[in-house]
Each structure stands twice: as structure tokens, then as C-alpha cells.
Write an enzyme that holds these catalytic residues in place. Sequence first.
Site, PDB file in Angstrom:
ATOM      1  N   ALA A   1       0.821  -1.216   0.000  1.00 16.69           N
ATOM      2  CA  ALA A   1       0.000   0.000   0.000  1.00 16.69           C
ATOM      3  C   ALA A   1       0.856   1.268   0.000  1.00 16.69           C
ATOM      4  O   ALA A   1       0.438   2.296  -0.534  1.00 16.69           O
ATOM      5  CB  ALA A   1      -0.950   0.001   1.196  1.00 16.69           C
ATOM      6  N   THR A   2       2.059   1.202   0.576  1.00 20.85           N
ATOM      7  CA  THR A   2       2.937   2.385   0.561  1.00 20.85           C
ATOM      8  C   THR A   2       3.290   2.753  -0.876  1.00 20.85           C
ATOM      9  O   THR A   2       3.205   3.915  -1.276  1.00 20.85           O
ATOM     10  CB  THR A   2       4.216   2.127   1.384  1.00 20.85           C
ATOM     11  OG1 THR A   2       3.860   2.053   2.768  1.00 20.85           O
ATOM     12  CG2 THR A   2       5.235   3.243   1.203  1.00 20.85           C
TER      13      THR A   2
ATOM     14  N   ASN B   1      -5.731   3.851  10.505  1.00 15.92           N
ATOM     15  CA  ASN B   1      -4.957   2.725  11.039  1.00 15.92           C
ATOM     16  C   ASN B   1      -4.770   2.777  12.552  1.00 15.92           C
ATOM     17  O   ASN B   1      -4.538   1.755  13.184  1.00 15.92           O
ATOM     18  CB  ASN B   1      -3.583   2.656  10.359  1.00 15.92           C
ATOM     19  CG  ASN B   1      -2.875   3.997  10.336  1.00 15.92           C
ATOM     20  OD1 ASN B   1      -3.402   4.981   9.842  1.00 15.92           O
ATOM     21  ND2 ASN B   1      -1.676   4.043  10.886  1.00 15.92           N
TER      22      ASN B   1
ATOM     23  N   GLN C   1      -6.576  -0.426   5.426  1.00 16.23           N
ATOM     24  CA  GLN C   1      -7.234  -0.985   6.618  1.00 16.23           C
ATOM     25  C   GLN C   1      -8.678  -1.402   6.362  1.00 16.23           C
ATOM     26  O   GLN C   1      -9.309  -1.976   7.246  1.00 16.23           O
ATOM     27  CB  GLN C   1      -7.206   0.033   7.769  1.00 16.23           C
ATOM     28  CG  GLN C   1      -5.823   0.343   8.299  1.00 16.23           C
ATOM     29  CD  GLN C   1      -5.208  -0.798   9.101  1.00 16.23           C
ATOM     30  OE1 GLN C   1      -5.868  -1.772   9.436  1.00 16.23           O
ATOM     31  NE2 GLN C   1      -3.933  -0.687   9.396  1.00 16.23           N
TER      32      GLN C   1
ATOM     33  N   SER D   1      -3.599  -3.293   0.493  1.00 23.65           N
ATOM     34  CA  SER D   1      -2.438  -4.013   1.027  1.00 23.65           C
ATOM     35  C   SER D   1      -2.755  -5.495   1.147  1.00 23.65           C
ATOM     36  O   SER D   1      -3.863  -5.860   1.526  1.00 23.65           O
ATOM     37  CB  SER D   1      -2.095  -3.438   2.406  1.00 23.65           C
ATOM     38  OG  SER D   1      -1.182  -4.271   3.068  1.00 23.65           O
ATOM     39  N   GLY D   2      -1.775  -6.350   0.864  1.00 16.53           N
ATOM     40  CA  GLY D   2      -1.975  -7.793   1.028  1.00 16.53           C
ATOM     41  C   GLY D   2      -1.900  -8.229   2.482  1.00 16.53           C
ATOM     42  O   GLY D   2      -2.725  -9.009   2.958  1.00 16.53           O
ATOM     43  N   HIS D   3      -0.916  -7.689   3.225  1.00 20.37           N
ATOM     44  CA  HIS D   3      -0.654  -8.226   4.573  1.00 20.37           C
ATOM     45  C   HIS D   3      -1.609  -7.711   5.636  1.00 20.37           C
ATOM     46  O   HIS D   3      -1.545  -8.127   6.788  1.00 20.37           O
ATOM     47  CB  HIS D   3       0.808  -7.978   4.977  1.00 20.37           C
ATOM     48  CG  HIS D   3       1.112  -6.581   5.427  1.00 20.37           C
ATOM     49  ND1 HIS D   3       1.230  -6.249   6.755  1.00 20.37           N
ATOM     50  CD2 HIS D   3       1.334  -5.456   4.734  1.00 20.37           C
ATOM     51  CE1 HIS D   3       1.513  -4.958   6.848  1.00 20.37           C
ATOM     52  NE2 HIS D   3       1.581  -4.456   5.641  1.00 20.37           N
TER      53      HIS D   3
ATOM     54  N   THR E   1       9.234  -7.669 -12.903  1.00 17.66           N
ATOM     55  CA  THR E   1       8.676  -9.019 -13.010  1.00 17.66           C
ATOM     56  C   THR E   1       7.643  -9.261 -11.916  1.00 17.66           C
ATOM     57  O   THR E   1       7.902  -8.998 -10.742  1.00 17.66           O
ATOM     58  CB  THR E   1       9.806 -10.070 -12.895  1.00 17.66           C
ATOM     59  OG1 THR E   1      10.735  -9.845 -13.956  1.00 17.66           O
ATOM     60  CG2 THR E   1       9.259 -11.488 -12.991  1.00 17.66           C
TER      61      THR E   1
ATOM     62  N   CYS F   1       4.463   2.052  11.983  1.00 17.35           N
ATOM     63  CA  CYS F   1       5.370   2.894  11.204  1.00 17.35           C
ATOM     64  C   CYS F   1       5.892   4.075  12.005  1.00 17.35           C
ATOM     65  O   CYS F   1       6.873   4.691  11.648  1.00 17.35           O
ATOM     66  CB  CYS F   1       4.663   3.392   9.956  1.00 17.35           C
ATOM     67  SG  CYS F   1       3.794   2.081   9.107  1.00 17.35           S
TER      68      CYS F   1
END
Length: 404
Positions: free
Chosen positions: A75-76, A155, A183, A203-205, A243, A328
Site C-alpha cells: 500500500a505504501t 490505522n 485498513q 495491502s496484502g498483509h 517481473t 510505522c
Amino acid sequence: MKLPIYLDYAATTPVDPRVAEKMMQCLTMDGIFGNPASRSHRYGWQAEEAVDIARNQVADLINADPREIVFTSGATESDNLAIKGVAHFYHKKGKHIITSKTEHKAVLDTCRQLEREGYEVTYLQPEPSGLIPVAMIEAAMREDTILVSIMQVNNEIGVIQDIDAIGELCRSRKIIFHVDAAQSAGKLPIDVQTTKVDLMSISGHKMYGPKGIGALYVSRKPRIRLEAAMHGGGHERGMRSGTLATHQIVGMGEAAAIAKADMVVDNERIARLRDKLWNGIKHIEETYINGDVEKRACGSLNVSFNFVEGESLMMALKDLAVSSGSACTSASLEPSYVLRALGLNDEMAHSSIRFSIGRFTTDEEIDHAIETIKESIGNLREMSPLWEMFKDGIDLDSVQWAHH
């Protein structure tokens, strides 16, 4: 019960075992290990198909067209690509951007960088509830405004902004609207067909997928143009060369599919556990919830315990994995800039703890957390001279402190 109890799901989530299993199938010689851009053999075709499936899964989560999904490293990067990409592409139209003081650092620091490049940024001050009224955004709009960037779910405090109303306003004024949904994606129902969002970071995580993978939704109708930040082989329709990491993308796709399928059930359970936690600790004296009580994400609880220092409380709560802000910024000793923006004084901001609950949190863990918090607050306040003065009825704001 595993100790410490993980209550920091807003910082990151563990990868769902179903996601990990899917990812394992994309790594070794026996799996789908090819380069998705290799068009001349089956290994590449298989990888390309796996990426296509995942792209559709991520698109389905927000009801987008799969061609509107650009994979990034997180996401960053999505925030950077969206904000800088728009600013650089549309700079002839204007150089004014609107955002809020409570955004994630990935948005704020990107805006700061653009200020160094000659752009002008308006940072809106939210209401004490953490919400940004649409009228405030409208009042800040100018002829040369090209972008509004407002997160959907904060967040630190979990409040939900009204992105439907903000989107309507931006569309009516022909201003591009970017939403940081790190979020909220996978936790709140999102439909980009009805919500007028032009760009959305995912974001994935944060939704039980792997770290190091994210996505940026880039609207096709109306068509949004971006200047690329990463140049190379022209991957992702020229917006993000490099890639494609098949295993990461497949993981994010599977996480999105699970989140969509389980959202209602997950949210009901998580909201029940959050309410149980709050009901268990709200009777502690001088305990306050931060952010709007109604408009908030179901897993988030940011609480200030007056007359207790946040850092010492976190050390006392060694059985609980919690934080005093976002991951962060928690390395800095400054009080949370989000809580300061809500109008909390330094002491209250310093005495706040963020509890975030998720898919794998249990009733037993919440019970243990409540007991631990009660005990720790009691012990720390017994040692606090300020608490003693407060209990004696002394108004601490009127005390003249001597500086030695």
C-alpha cells in the site's frame, strides 16, 4: 493459549494457512514458477493464468474490472504511485492537493515530497471524533485542486470516513479522488461501481495475505492517467514495471477471495470480541475511547488510560502484543500525531494503546487480556504520584510545575 496474545492486527496479520498453501504451489520446479511475462512456453502461460485469476479475485473484492488492478509492492507504493502519478501527470491542470492530518505516513510524506517540488498541499484538521466533514473538504477546494486523498479507515483509531459522499463531491468538481484502503479492503464491503473513487490503495498483509504485495485500483471510467514511478519492461500496462511476483500475487488473490467470502461472519465475530474487550475495561476509572464510537471498523479499539504512561503500560502488558500507535511511527517517542490531531493533549496521547482484533482472536484471549489490563493499570496507578494527586481532588492542569 499462545502467549503473548496477538492484538495488533492493524499492524499486520498472519498469513491464512489457506493462502500459504496456495503460495507454496508457485515456487519450486514442481509448481507454477515461470515468469508471467514469458509468452513462449507453458511455464510462462501457467504463471500468467495464475496472475490473471488473482487479479480477478482482487478486482472482485472491490467490484472493479480486473484491468483496473495494478499490482505493487504494497500500500505504501500504491499511495506513492497514486499521489505522485496524478501530480506529475496533471501538473499543467493545477498543483493543489487536499488531504488530512490523520492520514498514514505513506500519504503524508508523499505529499511533503510534492511540496518540495512546488506543489501546494492543504492538510485538513479532523473533528475530535476523527471524522472529516464533506463541507470541510469542499471549503478547501480551489480552481487548481487536482487531487483529494482521504483514507477510508484510520490505522490508529479505526474511524470510517464517508468516502461515498466525498467521492460524489470530487466527481461533481472533476477532481481526482484517491482512497487509502489498506485498513478497509477485505474488512468493509467496497464497491467502486457505486462509490466514486478514482484510485484506491490496497495491502496484502492487512488481510491475511503475504507482506510485500499490494495493489492500486486505477479507474478506467473515467479514465485516470498516471505517470509511472518504476520504469522498465512496461509491465502492468506501463504503470509499474518489474517481473510480477507470482507467489505473492496468488497469495493476495486468495486472501481477497477468502475475505470476500467470510466477511460477514468474520466481522460479526470480531465486533463481538471488540465489544467484549471494551465492556471489560471501560469501567476502569479515567478510561476513554479515541475516535468516533459508531463509525468505526469492527476490529479496532484505541483507548487512553489517563495517568498511565503508554510505554510503561505496554511493558506491563507483556502478555499482550499491542501498540501505542501505528507500527510505522511507534519507534519514535513523539505522541501519536493522529491523536494529537484529534485534540488530545500529550499526556492523553501518550497514555493510549491500540488494540486490534482479527480472524484468529479467541474469547479466551480476550478474557485474559481484560484481566491483564485491569491488573496492570491498577499496579501502575498505585505507583503514580499524579494519580494520587488526582484522587485527592487536585486539578493537575492548574499546578505550577517547577523546572529543575
